[in-house]
Design an enzyme around this catalytic site. Structure first.
Site, PDB file in Angstrom:
ATOM      1  N   HIS A 116       2.908  -0.445  -9.566  1.00 42.94           N
ATOM      2  CA  HIS A 116       3.954   0.550  -9.622  1.00 42.94           C
ATOM      3  C   HIS A 116       4.828   0.207 -10.907  1.00 42.94           C
ATOM      4  O   HIS A 116       5.284  -0.964 -11.139  1.00 42.94           O
ATOM      5  CB  HIS A 116       4.930   0.291  -8.273  1.00 42.94           C
ATOM      6  CG  HIS A 116       4.036   0.568  -6.934  1.00 42.94           C
ATOM      7  ND1 HIS A 116       3.466  -0.407  -6.473  1.00 42.94           N
ATOM      8  CD2 HIS A 116       3.919   1.854  -6.497  1.00 42.94           C
ATOM      9  CE1 HIS A 116       2.731   0.174  -5.146  1.00 42.94           C
ATOM     10  NE2 HIS A 116       3.082   1.500  -5.282  1.00 42.94           N
TER      11      HIS A 116
ATOM     12  N   ASP B 168       7.286  -2.726  -9.713  1.00 42.69           N
ATOM     13  CA  ASP B 168       6.724  -3.818  -9.467  1.00 42.69           C
ATOM     14  C   ASP B 168       6.914  -4.703 -10.753  1.00 42.69           C
ATOM     15  O   ASP B 168       7.130  -6.130 -10.704  1.00 42.69           O
ATOM     16  CB  ASP B 168       5.161  -3.900  -9.251  1.00 42.69           C
ATOM     17  CG  ASP B 168       4.834  -2.950  -8.208  1.00 42.69           C
ATOM     18  OD1 ASP B 168       5.850  -2.797  -7.256  1.00 42.69           O
ATOM     19  OD2 ASP B 168       3.749  -2.777  -8.088  1.00 42.69           O
TER      20      ASP B 168
ATOM     21  N   MET C 125      -5.106   0.982 -13.619  1.00 43.09           N
ATOM     22  CA  MET C 125      -4.405   2.026 -12.868  1.00 43.09           C
ATOM     23  C   MET C 125      -2.967   1.548 -12.794  1.00 43.09           C
ATOM     24  O   MET C 125      -2.606   0.397 -12.936  1.00 43.09           O
ATOM     25  CB  MET C 125      -5.074   1.712 -11.432  1.00 43.09           C
ATOM     26  CG  MET C 125      -4.445   2.855 -10.481  1.00 43.09           C
ATOM     27  SD  MET C 125      -2.838   2.348  -9.570  1.00 43.09           S
ATOM     28  CE  MET C 125      -3.672   1.801  -8.031  1.00 43.09           C
TER      29      MET C 125
ATOM     30  N   GLU D 164      -7.807   5.278   1.220  1.00 43.64           N
ATOM     31  CA  GLU D 164      -7.601   3.740   1.625  1.00 43.64           C
ATOM     32  C   GLU D 164      -8.422   3.677   3.002  1.00 43.64           C
ATOM     33  O   GLU D 164      -8.103   4.445   4.001  1.00 43.64           O
ATOM     34  CB  GLU D 164      -6.233   3.527   1.643  1.00 43.64           C
ATOM     35  CG  GLU D 164      -5.642   2.234   2.517  1.00 43.64           C
ATOM     36  CD  GLU D 164      -4.279   1.817   1.986  1.00 43.64           C
ATOM     37  OE1 GLU D 164      -3.739   2.113   0.869  1.00 43.64           O
ATOM     38  OE2 GLU D 164      -3.879   1.296   3.037  1.00 43.64           O
TER      39      GLU D 164
ATOM     40  N   ASP E 134       0.514   0.513   9.517  1.00 43.57           N
ATOM     41  CA  ASP E 134      -0.751   0.385   8.483  1.00 43.57           C
ATOM     42  C   ASP E 134      -0.767  -1.032   8.263  1.00 43.57           C
ATOM     43  O   ASP E 134       0.422  -1.647   7.692  1.00 43.57           O
ATOM     44  CB  ASP E 134       0.036   1.106   7.108  1.00 43.57           C
ATOM     45  CG  ASP E 134      -1.061   0.910   5.899  1.00 43.57           C
ATOM     46  OD1 ASP E 134      -2.322   0.653   6.032  1.00 43.57           O
ATOM     47  OD2 ASP E 134      -0.161   1.139   4.798  1.00 43.57           O
TER      48      ASP E 134
ATOM     49  N   ASP F 190      -6.044  -2.987  -1.759  1.00 41.01           N
ATOM     50  CA  ASP F 190      -4.443  -2.735  -1.285  1.00 41.01           C
ATOM     51  C   ASP F 190      -4.047  -3.280  -0.021  1.00 41.01           C
ATOM     52  O   ASP F 190      -4.460  -2.680   0.887  1.00 41.01           O
ATOM     53  CB  ASP F 190      -4.316  -1.055  -1.410  1.00 41.01           C
ATOM     54  CG  ASP F 190      -2.955  -0.837  -1.273  1.00 41.01           C
ATOM     55  OD1 ASP F 190      -2.070  -1.792  -1.243  1.00 41.01           O
ATOM     56  OD2 ASP F 190      -2.428   0.295  -1.019  1.00 41.01           O
TER      57      ASP F 190
HETATM   58  C1  GCO Z   1       0.951   2.073   1.317  1.00 38.84           C
HETATM   59  C2  GCO Z   1       0.119   2.651   0.375  1.00 38.84           C
HETATM   60  C3  GCO Z   1       0.654   2.132  -0.915  1.00 38.84           C
HETATM   61  C4  GCO Z   1      -0.025   2.913  -2.233  1.00 38.84           C
HETATM   62  C5  GCO Z   1       0.667   2.318  -3.209  1.00 38.84           C
HETATM   63  C6  GCO Z   1      -0.234   2.812  -4.612  1.00 38.84           C
HETATM   64  O1  GCO Z   1       0.476   2.483   2.724  1.00 38.84           O
HETATM   65  O2  GCO Z   1       1.885   1.639   1.358  1.00 38.84           O
HETATM   66  O3  GCO Z   1      -1.073   2.360   0.582  1.00 38.84           O
HETATM   67  O4  GCO Z   1       0.097   0.512  -0.939  1.00 38.84           O
HETATM   68  O5  GCO Z   1      -1.576   2.705  -2.077  1.00 38.84           O
HETATM   69  O6  GCO Z   1       1.956   2.637  -3.396  1.00 38.84           O
HETATM   70  O7  GCO Z   1       0.105   3.986  -4.827  1.00 38.84           O
HETATM   71 MN    MN Z   2      -2.961   2.446  -0.582  1.00 42.01          MN
HETATM   72 MN    MN Z   3      -1.349   1.943   2.900  1.00 47.47          MN
END
Ligand code: GCO
Ligand code: MN
Ligand code: MN
Length: 396
Positions: free
Chosen positions: A58, A61, A92, A221, A259, A295
């Site tokens: 990001h 980051d 990316m 995801e 999550d 991720d």
């Molecule tokens: C979350 C998301 C993030 C995105 C990230 C990249 O649930 O926090 O998965 O990790 O993937 O912001 O765009």
């Molecule tokens: Mn993600």
């Molecule tokens: Mn996520």
């Protein structure tokens, strides 16, 4: 003898991690961080040592939200030097449109037009940074695009503003002459009570309503599809069938929880097996050709060494699953069951592949006895047990 499951870009592995993943310092809503923040340049060194191919980020980051232009340029220069020193790429980039309180009511869907304008401008800067670092894919995860209460706005207004902002950004990228792809990432909830475009399927439809649908695809995801109990394999399959799998977020998750972003393969191993099988194309369809991006982050219990155990675990599990999936698809008993089920000895399938007078006549002429068709078993118990035995290492 090198371990065949250790990752290496030299043997064609294309594993990537976000700065925010291995850089996650273990904070959660109930307590502060449990390990030091690893500076981005050290993350680059650590990822290269671990056998990763690239690193994603990001904007914030690397460059703090309130950094001056001079500070920004210095940070970017240092980071580029680290990338060059360690041979890592940045495929990316994404923009943080969720942390700052300005985004409390959304970014592209905020009710306040000034906030939407700020979000678009921040995304433009994030994209510029990505381009500077060589990224070809831009991910959009709309973490704050949603509501706690639908009293806030009609979701049709929210979706309309979302579309306007993405159309604006696509137009701007084209105007700059950049060859970039946008990958939109769905999530059902967290941090908002309900996030708009909750699943990859919602996103795939929304993309077709954009001004430049060809520029936009999805970034599914594992955790986001599994949280509400949906199938990641089917989400990815639909995206691949539509030519829209532009990126992927690999991790692990138990159904119905927050999550979790767990190490890839550490939960729902069977789901991970069928996902890897699909991505790698061992079952015959074309493989996914983008980076295998993780991720996820290490358990809060870990120190910095544990973070690198976590990263190695993600990549090793992926590679082990590639080998298991290939063995499953090469297994003569598996092939025999699949061939038997798909055989079509009377050549009926093509009759349904297009409506026309001759297919209609052929369809009407078919002698089809439902009672006899209903007696056929499919041997999926045996097929699934074979998958499990390959997965458990009992068959090779
Ligand atoms: C979350 C998301 C993030 C995105 C990230 C990249 O649930 O926090 O998965 O990790 O993937 O912001 O765009
Ligand atoms: Mn993600
Ligand atoms: Mn996520």
């Amino acid at each position: 003898m090198p371990d065949p499951f250790d990752p290496s870009p030299d043997s064609g592995d294309r594993f990537t991690f976000g700065l925010w993943t291995v850089g996650n310092p273990g904070a959660d809503p109930f307590g502060p961080r449990t390990r030091p923040r690893i500076p981005p340049t050290e993350i680059v060194a650590g990822l290269a040592k671990a056998g990763a191919w690239g690193v994603n980020l990001h904007d914030n980051d690397l460059v703090p939200f309130d950094a001056s232009p001079t500070e920004r340029d210095l940070l970017v220069k240092e980071f580029q030097q680290a990338l060059a020193d360690h041979g890592l790429v940045v495929p990316m980039a994404t923009t943080n449109l969720f942390s700052h309180p300005v985004f409390r009511d959304g970014a592209f869907t905020a009710s306040d037009a000034a906030v939407r304008a700020f979000a678009v401008r921040k995304a433009m800067k994030g994209i510029e940074l990505g381009v500077e670092l060589g990224a070809s894919t831009v991910v959009f995860w709309g973490g704050r695009e949603g509501v706690e209460t639908d009293a806030a706005r009609d979701c049709r207004d929210g979706l309309g503003w979302y579309r306007e902002c993405l159309d604006f950004l696509c137009g701007w990228v084209k105007d700059q002459g950049w060859d970039l792809k946008f990958a939109l990432e769905a999530k059902p909830n967290e941090p908002r009570g309900d996030i708009y475009l909750a699943t990859t399927g919602h996103m795939l439809h929304f993309i077709e309503t954009l001004e430049h649908p060809e520029m936009c695809g999805v970034n599914p995801e594992v955790a986001h599809e599994n949280m509400p109990g949906l199938s990641m394999v089917h989400a990815v399959g639909q995206a691949m069938e539509a030519g829209k799998l532009f990126h992927i977020d690999l991790n692990a998750q138990r159904i119905g929880r927050y999550d979790q972003d767990l190490r890839f393969g550490s939960e729902d191993l069977k789901g991970a097996f069928f996902l890897v099988r699909m991505l790698e194309g061992t079952c015959g369809h074309p493989a996914y050709d983008g980076p295998r991006h993780f991720d996820a982050h290490a358990y809060r219990t870990e120190d910095v060494d544990g973070v690198w155990d976590f990263a190695a675990g993600c990549m090793r599990s992926y590679k082990i699953l590639v080998a298991r999936a290939a063995a499953f698809d090469a297994d003569p008993e598996v092939q025999e069951i699949l061939e038997h089920n798909h055989a079509d000895p009377d050549g009926i399938g093509p009759i349904l592949a297009g409506f026309n007078a001759s297919n209609l006549a052929a369809l009407e002429e078919l002698v089809l006895d439902p009672d006899s068709l209903a007696t056929r078993g499919h041997r999926y118990e045996r097929l699934d047990q074979l998958a499990m035995e390959h997965l458990m290492g009992a068959r090779s």
